[in-house]
Design a protein around this motif. Structure first.
Motif, short mmCIF file in Angstrom:
data_model
loop_
_atom_site.label_atom_id
_atom_site.label_comp_id
_atom_site.label_asym_id
_atom_site.label_seq_id
_atom_site.Cartn_x
_atom_site.Cartn_y
_atom_site.Cartn_z
N GLU A 126 -18.77 14.50 14.09
CA GLU A 126 -17.47 13.85 14.26
C GLU A 126 -16.93 14.11 15.67
OE1 GLU A 126 -13.36 13.26 11.79
OE2 GLU A 126 -14.59 15.01 11.37
N ARG A 127 -16.41 13.04 16.28
CA ARG A 127 -15.83 13.17 17.61
C ARG A 127 -14.32 13.18 17.48
NH1 ARG A 127 -18.75 8.24 20.23
NH2 ARG A 127 -18.29 7.51 18.15
N ARG A 128 -13.66 13.96 18.34
CA ARG A 128 -12.21 14.11 18.27
C ARG A 128 -11.60 13.93 19.66
NH1 ARG A 128 -11.66 19.26 16.05
NH2 ARG A 128 -11.92 18.30 14.03
N VAL A 129 -10.52 13.13 19.71
CA VAL A 129 -9.83 12.82 20.96
C VAL A 129 -8.36 13.19 20.81
CG1 VAL A 129 -9.04 10.89 22.40
CG2 VAL A 129 -11.41 10.98 21.65
N LEU A 130 -7.78 13.67 21.90
CA LEU A 130 -6.34 13.89 21.96
C LEU A 130 -5.75 12.86 22.91
CD1 LEU A 130 -3.84 15.60 21.20
CD2 LEU A 130 -4.35 17.05 23.18
N LEU A 131 -4.89 12.01 22.38
CA LEU A 131 -4.26 10.95 23.15
C LEU A 131 -2.84 11.36 23.50
CD1 LEU A 131 -4.26 7.99 24.22
CD2 LEU A 131 -3.54 7.30 21.92
N LEU A 132 -2.52 11.39 24.79
CA LEU A 132 -1.19 11.78 25.23
C LEU A 132 -0.29 10.55 25.34
CD1 LEU A 132 -2.12 14.34 28.03
CD2 LEU A 132 -1.93 14.70 25.58
N ASP B 157 -5.95 12.51 17.54
CA ASP B 157 -4.68 13.22 17.45
C ASP B 157 -3.80 12.70 18.58
OD1 ASP B 157 -5.95 14.65 15.47
OD2 ASP B 157 -6.06 16.52 16.60
N VAL B 158 -2.49 12.67 18.36
CA VAL B 158 -1.58 12.05 19.33
C VAL B 158 -0.42 13.00 19.64
CG1 VAL B 158 -0.04 10.09 19.75
CG2 VAL B 158 -2.14 9.76 18.44
N THR B 159 -0.04 13.02 20.92
CA THR B 159 1.16 13.76 21.33
C THR B 159 2.23 12.77 21.78
OG1 THR B 159 0.69 13.98 23.70
CG2 THR B 159 -0.28 15.64 22.23
N SER B 160 3.47 13.21 21.68
CA SER B 160 4.59 12.41 22.17
C SER B 160 5.79 13.33 22.30
CB SER B 160 4.92 11.29 21.18
OG SER B 160 6.05 10.56 21.64
N THR B 161 6.76 12.88 23.08
CA THR B 161 8.02 13.60 23.17
C THR B 161 9.02 13.02 22.17
OG1 THR B 161 8.73 12.19 24.98
CG2 THR B 161 7.72 14.30 25.57
N ASP C 45 10.77 19.04 28.57
CA ASP C 45 10.77 19.99 29.68
C ASP C 45 9.32 20.24 30.11
OD1 ASP C 45 10.40 23.16 30.33
OD2 ASP C 45 12.26 22.36 31.20
N LYS C 46 9.03 20.09 31.41
CA LYS C 46 7.65 20.13 31.90
C LYS C 46 6.94 21.45 31.61
CE LYS C 46 8.42 16.70 35.44
NZ LYS C 46 8.50 16.38 36.85
N LYS C 47 7.62 22.58 31.81
CA LYS C 47 6.98 23.87 31.59
C LYS C 47 6.71 24.10 30.10
CE LYS C 47 8.60 26.21 35.70
NZ LYS C 47 9.41 27.27 36.26
N LEU C 48 7.69 23.74 29.27
CA LEU C 48 7.50 23.90 27.83
C LEU C 48 6.45 22.92 27.31
CD1 LEU C 48 11.22 24.36 26.70
CD2 LEU C 48 9.46 26.12 26.96
N TRP C 49 6.42 21.72 27.90
CA TRP C 49 5.42 20.72 27.53
C TRP C 49 4.03 21.27 27.77
CZ3 TRP C 49 1.29 18.38 29.75
CH2 TRP C 49 0.80 17.23 29.15
N LYS D 5 3.06 24.14 25.26
CA LYS D 5 2.72 23.66 23.91
C LYS D 5 1.43 22.85 23.95
CE LYS D 5 4.48 21.73 19.67
NZ LYS D 5 5.62 21.21 18.94
N PHE D 6 1.24 22.04 24.98
CA PHE D 6 0.02 21.25 25.12
C PHE D 6 -1.20 22.17 25.15
CE2 PHE D 6 -3.22 19.91 28.15
CZ PHE D 6 -3.73 18.80 27.49
N LEU D 7 -1.16 23.21 25.97
CA LEU D 7 -2.29 24.14 26.08
C LEU D 7 -2.55 24.86 24.75
CD1 LEU D 7 -1.70 25.53 29.67
CD2 LEU D 7 -3.49 23.93 28.92
N LYS D 8 -1.49 25.13 24.02
CA LYS D 8 -1.64 25.77 22.71
C LYS D 8 -2.38 24.84 21.75
CE LYS D 8 1.07 28.10 19.17
NZ LYS D 8 2.43 28.44 18.70
#
Length: 153
Positions: free
Chosen positions: A2-8, A30-34, A55-59, A62-65
Motif C-alpha cells: 500500500e502506498r500512502r501520500v500526505l497532501l497539504l 491523508d490531508v492537512t488543512s488549517t 501560525d508558521k512555527k506551530l504549523w 505539528k506537521f513534523l509530528k
C-alpha cells in the motif's frame, strides 16, 4: 504494498482533483488543512484529516509530528510557502527543487531579474516599490495592466 501520500492544503479546491486521482489509483491519502471545512476532508478518498495551526512555527511543529508518526511515500505541498519550508529538509519524501530555486520563483522581482539576466523575453515590466515610484511611471502605462505583489506570504 500500500502506498500512502500526505497532501497539504486540503482547503484548496484544486487539491480535490489531486486526492481523487490518487484515491482512484488505490493510493491512501491523508490531508492537512488549517480549516476543518477543507473540501478535501469531505472526499471519500481522504483517509485521515489533520488540522494544522495557521501560525508558521506551530504549523511546522505539528506537521513534523504527523510525518514522524506515519510512513509516507510522498508529501505533496500545494503552495510556495510550504514548498520553500519543506525544501530545506533533506529527509522528507518530497520532490522539490532547491530552496534557493523556489525562493527565486516565489519572489517575482528575483524572477524578473533572472529572466532578464539569462535573456528570457518578458512583457514590459516595471518594478515599483511604493506609490511615489508608481506616480513617476503612470503616464507610460497602457491598459489593461497586471499588478502583482513581489512575494506572497
Amino acid at each position: 504494498m500500500e502506498r500512502r501520500v500526505l497532501l497539504l492544503k486540503g482547503e484548496q479546491y484544486k487539491n480535490v482533483c489531486v486526492i481523487r486521482s490518487l484515491g482512484r489509483k488505490g493510493i491512501e491519502v491523508d490531508v492537512t488543512s488549517t480549516s476543518r471545512f477543507a473540501p478535501c476532508f469531505f472526499s471519500k478518498y481522504c483517509k485521515r484529516r489533520y488540522i494544522l495551526p495557521s501560525d508558521k512555527k506551530l504549523w511546522l511543529k505539528k506537521f513534523l509530528k504527523i510525518v514522524k508518526s506515519r510512513k509516507y511515500d510522498l508529501i505533496i505541498p500545494s503552495g510556495e510557502g510550504e514548498s520553500i519550508v519543506l525544501s530545506k529538509f533533506k529527509n522528507l519524501p518530497v520532490i522539490l527543487p532547491s530552496s534557493r530555486s523556489l525562493q527565486i520563483a516565489a519572489n517575482k522581482i528575483q524572477t524578473i531579474k533572472l529572466m532578464r539576466k539569462i535573456g528570457i523575453p518578458l512583457p514590459k515590466t516595471w518594478i515599483v516599490k511604493n506609490l511615489k515610484e508608481l506616480e513617476k511611471i503612470k503616464e507610460k502605462l497602457r491598459y489593461p495592466i497586471i499588478l502583482r505583489p513581489s512575494y506572497y506570504k
